[in-house]
Motif scaffolding. Structure first.
Motif, short mmCIF file in Angstrom:
data_model
loop_
_atom_site.label_atom_id
_atom_site.label_comp_id
_atom_site.label_asym_id
_atom_site.label_seq_id
_atom_site.Cartn_x
_atom_site.Cartn_y
_atom_site.Cartn_z
N GLU A 53 -18.54 3.03 -23.87
CA GLU A 53 -17.18 2.43 -24.23
C GLU A 53 -16.66 1.69 -23.27
OE1 GLU A 53 -12.43 3.79 -24.42
OE2 GLU A 53 -14.06 5.56 -24.92
N LEU A 57 -16.52 -2.34 -24.76
CA LEU A 57 -15.04 -2.71 -25.25
C LEU A 57 -14.56 -3.28 -23.91
CD1 LEU A 57 -13.80 0.42 -27.30
CD2 LEU A 57 -14.77 -2.08 -27.98
N HIS A 58 -14.83 -2.88 -22.66
CA HIS A 58 -14.30 -3.51 -21.37
C HIS A 58 -15.01 -4.72 -21.05
CE1 HIS A 58 -12.86 0.85 -19.94
NE2 HIS A 58 -12.51 0.41 -21.15
N THR A 103 -11.29 5.94 -18.95
CA THR A 103 -11.93 4.72 -19.56
C THR A 103 -11.08 4.38 -20.57
OG1 THR A 103 -14.05 5.73 -18.61
CG2 THR A 103 -14.11 4.34 -20.65
N ARG A 104 -10.31 5.53 -21.32
CA ARG A 104 -9.65 5.38 -22.62
C ARG A 104 -8.40 4.60 -22.39
NH1 ARG A 104 -10.38 7.77 -27.19
NH2 ARG A 104 -12.47 7.50 -26.75
N THR A 107 -9.32 1.26 -21.91
CA THR A 107 -9.74 0.62 -23.29
C THR A 107 -8.50 0.32 -24.19
OG1 THR A 107 -11.68 1.71 -23.63
CG2 THR A 107 -10.56 1.05 -25.77
#
Length: 165
Positions: A53, A57-58, A103-104, A107
């Motif tokens: 992720e 995404l990052h 992390t989320r 995101t």
């Protein structure tokens, strides 16, 4: 912007579903258990989910510096196609959940700030060739990837518990 929020909601829903199936009472040995030598473990899968992720995404979508979570946490790299997964260090479930949650959060902040669902990003491969990705592809890839590995983690719990009956 609505499309971007829909993707983020889908990602959250998928995570909520498989994490709920894992439960709250996984022990350290259950998190580290591998069905066969160099096989998947729940702990390694959770780190890998966060890693992918963050990478796509990052780093790729939003240009953030790359941070090797697998190397940092697992003290080794995963070769998922060669089926070589390091045994994770002994960390409790809340450690892995915190890694997924932070992390989320990042995101949502980064992807949520994008102004267009038509955003594109370029990745330069090691050989110097460039590859362009749409945000739609990136979000779909991460959602599918997470669902795939989240299901594996749930299966590993079931396998262990069935074997211990």
């Amino acid at each position: 912007m609505k499309e971007i929020q829909n993707w983020l909601t889908q990602l959250d829903q998928a995570t909520h579903e498989w994490l709920g199936e894992l439960g709250e009472d996984l022990t350290d040995p259950e998190l580290m258990w591998q069905a066969f030598p160099n096989g998947h473990s729940i702990g390694a899968l959770l780190v890998h989910i966060a890693e992918v992720e963050a990478y796509w995404l990052h780093h790729i979508a939003c240009g953030e510096p790359y941070q090797d979570r697998e190397g940092e946490v697992l003290k080794g790299e995963i070769d998922q196609f060669g089926i070589r997964w390091p045994t994770p260090p002994t960390y409790p479930l809340h450690f892995y959940k915190a890694l997924l949650a932070t992390t989320r959060e990042k995101t949502k902040r980064l992807i949520g700030a994008l102004e267009s669902p038509n955003h594109t990003a370029t990745r330069v491969r090691r050989d110097g060739t460039a590859q362009e990705f749409t945000l739609s592809w990136l979000m779909t890839h991460v959602i599918v990837h997470e669902a795939y590995h989240g299901g594996q983690a749930v299966l590993l719990v079931l396998m262990q518990r069935k074997a211990n009956e």
